[in-house]
Write a protein that holds these residues in place. Sequence first.
Motif, PDB file in Angstrom:
ATOM      1  N   GLY A  16      -2.473  84.720 -37.263  1.00  0.00           N
ATOM      2  CA  GLY A  16      -3.509  83.703 -37.098  1.00  0.00           C
ATOM      3  C   GLY A  16      -4.850  84.300 -36.730  1.00  0.00           C
ATOM      4  O   GLY A  16      -5.898  83.803 -37.130  1.00  0.00           O
ATOM      5  N   ALA A  17      -4.828  85.388 -35.962  1.00  0.00           N
ATOM      6  CA  ALA A  17      -6.077  86.045 -35.554  1.00  0.00           C
ATOM      7  C   ALA A  17      -5.857  87.555 -35.555  1.00  0.00           C
ATOM      8  O   ALA A  17      -5.857  88.191 -36.585  1.00  0.00           O
ATOM      9  N   SER A 241     -11.167  84.413 -35.828  1.00  0.00           N
ATOM     10  CA  SER A 241     -10.301  84.228 -36.983  1.00  0.00           C
ATOM     11  C   SER A 241     -10.880  84.968 -38.186  1.00  0.00           C
ATOM     12  O   SER A 241     -12.006  85.483 -38.145  1.00  0.00           O
ATOM     13  N   GLU A 242     -10.106  84.973 -39.264  1.00  0.00           N
ATOM     14  CA  GLU A 242     -10.550  85.628 -40.499  1.00  0.00           C
ATOM     15  C   GLU A 242     -11.873  85.040 -40.995  1.00  0.00           C
ATOM     16  O   GLU A 242     -12.766  85.769 -41.426  1.00  0.00           O
ATOM     17  N   SER A 243     -12.008  83.724 -40.914  1.00  0.00           N
ATOM     18  CA  SER A 243     -13.205  83.064 -41.443  1.00  0.00           C
ATOM     19  C   SER A 243     -14.451  83.361 -40.624  1.00  0.00           C
ATOM     20  O   SER A 243     -15.574  83.188 -41.106  1.00  0.00           O
ATOM     21  N   GLU A 244     -14.274  83.832 -39.389  1.00  0.00           N
ATOM     22  CA  GLU A 244     -15.422  84.125 -38.528  1.00  0.00           C
ATOM     23  C   GLU A 244     -15.905  85.564 -38.643  1.00  0.00           C
ATOM     24  O   GLU A 244     -16.977  85.905 -38.140  1.00  0.00           O
TER      25      GLU A 244
END
Length: 356
Positions: A16-17, A241-244
């Motif tokens: 998840g992170a 997270s991946e998107s950040e």
Amino acid sequence: MRIAQVAPLFETVPPGAYGGTERIIATLCNYLVGLGHDVTLFAAAGSVTSARLVESRACGLRDDSAPRVSATAAHLAMLDDVCMQQAKFDVIHCHLSHFLHFPLFADFAAKTLTTPHGRLDYADLPTALGHWPDMPMNSISLSQRRPLLQANWVANIYHGIPVDLYAPAPLNKTDNGPQYLAFMGRFSRDKRADRAIAIAAAAGLPLKLAAKIDEEDRAWFRQEIEPHFDGNRVEYIGEISESEKPQFLGNAAALLFPIDWPEPFGLVVIEAMAHGTPSIVWRNGAMAEIIDEGLSGFVVDSMAQAIATVPLALALDRAKVRQCFERRFDAARMVDEYVATYQDLLRTDRPVSAVL
């Protein structure tokens, strides 16, 4: 090929992170399926993959709310399941680091590959390896091999990430370029966020930290790191997270990676490269293998050298940093090298390990 991928059970695949190992396994599985291979992933429930998923535990060990869990018992149960199904697979690729699977896989060792993702300088590993010396192994850097040069190393395959996963985006910056340094990883003594804080202060630049805090590191974090947080010059933004990552890494002037341990690879460094962000890294573990000196960053040996290198890193051509990533750390290259290694295993009549 019919390929089994055996993941650690601490996190889902992908995580998840935080969790570089699981992210690499996820990429490997998806690419192998895309190439037409029949792939089965043994991993924690909640994993997301294009491979066939065998849920070996109800959740990742680190996400379990039970007061006590046994990582050893969980992994042994999974490995026994792999053994019972081993005839279904041409290749079994195990990503566990401390050889727990060796005695269970010994009877079909010739079709296995072990990629340890952690450090290998533990005192008991050479003795254990001596009982199963023929188990085929793959390193993720040449430096990772040094404590166990006697192992049956059949390949060295550097990690890779998809070239289209991250891309240098238009920077949210002033005319003078990005104005903060970045630290990403874990708040542990090994990762040395305290060094990053001191380097940024000496360089006169703000520092943003995106990091995970494991329970065993919490006391050190509270004593050595947390008192420096002021929300301005030293800002803690949490575990991201991946998107950040594109905003955090892409807008950073440079990544600080001042490690104090034999880092087997250092995935965050190539993630920074993918965003065009240079890195200043300590000469430990794989770092000298990963960084193209003066192109994607700098490898240093001391605090004084790190501080002096900051303006040099900021002056690097970010397009060339990205080119270093594309040339060396594309996931497609990584997967092609794993496929070639699997094929070598199938062509080679290797001896089966036996307990000495």
